[in-house]
Motif scaffolding. Sequence first.
Motif, PDB file in Angstrom:
ATOM      1  N   ALA A 184      -5.378  -7.453  -5.974  1.00 54.68           N
ATOM      2  CA  ALA A 184      -6.419  -6.425  -6.144  1.00 54.68           C
ATOM      3  C   ALA A 184      -5.834  -5.026  -6.002  1.00 54.68           C
ATOM      4  CB  ALA A 184      -7.537  -6.644  -5.130  1.00 54.68           C
ATOM      5  N   MET A 185      -4.912  -4.861  -5.039  1.00 56.77           N
ATOM      6  CA  MET A 185      -4.314  -3.536  -4.828  1.00 56.77           C
ATOM      7  C   MET A 185      -3.491  -3.121  -6.046  1.00 56.77           C
ATOM      8  SD  MET A 185      -3.022  -4.196  -0.967  1.00 56.77           S
ATOM      9  CE  MET A 185      -2.543  -2.632  -0.320  1.00 56.77           C
TER      10      MET A 185
ATOM     11  N   ALA B  83      -5.752  -2.298  -8.917  1.00 55.56           N
ATOM     12  CA  ALA B  83      -6.409  -1.004  -8.673  1.00 55.56           C
ATOM     13  C   ALA B  83      -5.449   0.138  -8.970  1.00 55.56           C
ATOM     14  CB  ALA B  83      -6.903  -0.936  -7.233  1.00 55.56           C
TER      15      ALA B  83
ATOM     16  N   PRO C  11     -14.790  -1.822  -3.875  1.00 54.42           N
ATOM     17  CA  PRO C  11     -14.315  -3.177  -4.170  1.00 54.42           C
ATOM     18  C   PRO C  11     -15.178  -4.254  -3.496  1.00 54.42           C
ATOM     19  CG  PRO C  11     -12.741  -1.972  -2.803  1.00 54.42           C
ATOM     20  CD  PRO C  11     -13.861  -1.050  -3.070  1.00 54.42           C
TER      21      PRO C  11
ATOM     22  N   SER D 225       0.829  -1.200   0.000  1.00 54.53           N
ATOM     23  CA  SER D 225       0.000   0.000   0.000  1.00 54.53           C
ATOM     24  C   SER D 225       0.867   1.253   0.000  1.00 54.53           C
ATOM     25  CB  SER D 225      -0.909  -0.023   1.225  1.00 54.53           C
ATOM     26  OG  SER D 225      -1.674   1.137   1.296  1.00 54.53           O
TER      27      SER D 225
ATOM     28  N   GLU E 237      -7.806  -2.616  -0.442  1.00 55.18           N
ATOM     29  CA  GLU E 237      -7.948  -2.177  -1.834  1.00 55.18           C
ATOM     30  C   GLU E 237      -8.576  -0.790  -1.891  1.00 55.18           C
ATOM     31  OE1 GLU E 237     -10.178  -4.886  -4.272  1.00 55.18           O
ATOM     32  OE2 GLU E 237     -10.103  -3.545  -5.999  1.00 55.18           O
TER      33      GLU E 237
END
Lengths: 121, 244
Positions: free
Chosen positions: B230-231, B234, B179, B148, B186
């Motif tokens: 997913a991160m 994204a 999400p 992150s 996410e």
Amino acid sequence: MESIRIQYIAIIGSALLLIFVLFLIKKKRLKEEYSLLWLFFGLVFLAISLWKDALDWISELIGIAYPPAALFLILLMAVFVIMIEFSVIISRHSNWIRKMGQDVGLMKNEIEQLKKKLDSK
Amino acid sequence: MKKNNLSSKVLVVIPAYNEAANIAEVIHSINQEFPHFDIVVVNDASEDDTGEIASQTKLAEVIHLPFNLGIGGCVQTGFKYAFQHQYDIALQFDGDGQHLIREIKTILSPIYDGSADCVIGSRFVQDDESFRPASIRMLGIRLIRSVSYVIIRQYITDQTSGFRAYNKHTIEFLANTYPDHYPEPELIVILGINKFRIKEVFTQMRERQGGISSIPLWKGPYYIIRVILAMLMASLRTKKIHKY
């Protein structure tokens, strides 16, 4: 003789696949939009079985020593592409379903609120 | 345009799945402490009578989802409600009694003074003895935290906290974009790359009183891989508001 017999079987097999897919579309059990890939690969199989030197040509082109292996490659590719398309369709549908579920919940709540307003009048 | 604390319309969004044991108490105590807040319980197709119990309190609007959507779809329903009814602030609060009512003030103050668009209540910002997750879990938490940071260049220590507050501008965004499964980390990335100002504040939390953790330990590696994927994905959708 052997190779001619297998060629007939291949032609009949691909033709049956095509006819079956078209039959499902006609009966509306399969939507056209989801059947294009099946029809496309059905035609590819038919083409390969009609034009019997195609496999040799393809295997030479991409460097496969044993021509039937090229057939397996094409088959596997067809299955992969179709399955990826399925995953895309499933993802799209699950997004729709989620949105629909949320809207149903919100609308039920709105109906309740409106009912309460009417009762209190 | 800054509004003072009393004129802001605040909605408390409580996502609830099988929380019959705690939901009534949570609603009552929020209402007692903050009577001017509206409460909406999003009942994610609970198998117990969470929805009925919440309705019977008469202190909360209850949205019954027709089938289980999972935490992402469930919470987003609350934000859609907040958007439709034009709330200024949405506060996400768990129905399991893990979050403390007295910390609501802490989490709302950066929204009130306009210094953040999104506030995350964190277990980790200050070192506190009140909450210590198992150490294998901690490893996963560290990993997700680092990914992150690399993407949004801001340290958010408690990535999975579900104790969050959003201002009006963010509510509108969340009503359109949220999400799906295990959405918390996410969402931080999505908000970060869309230039929302995220602030993390320390909030004490209680050990869970009822229900089971949403991530059992054996699912840990699966969870981590899925969340990190997913991160990263994204982060590639930079600034394009993606409608789910």
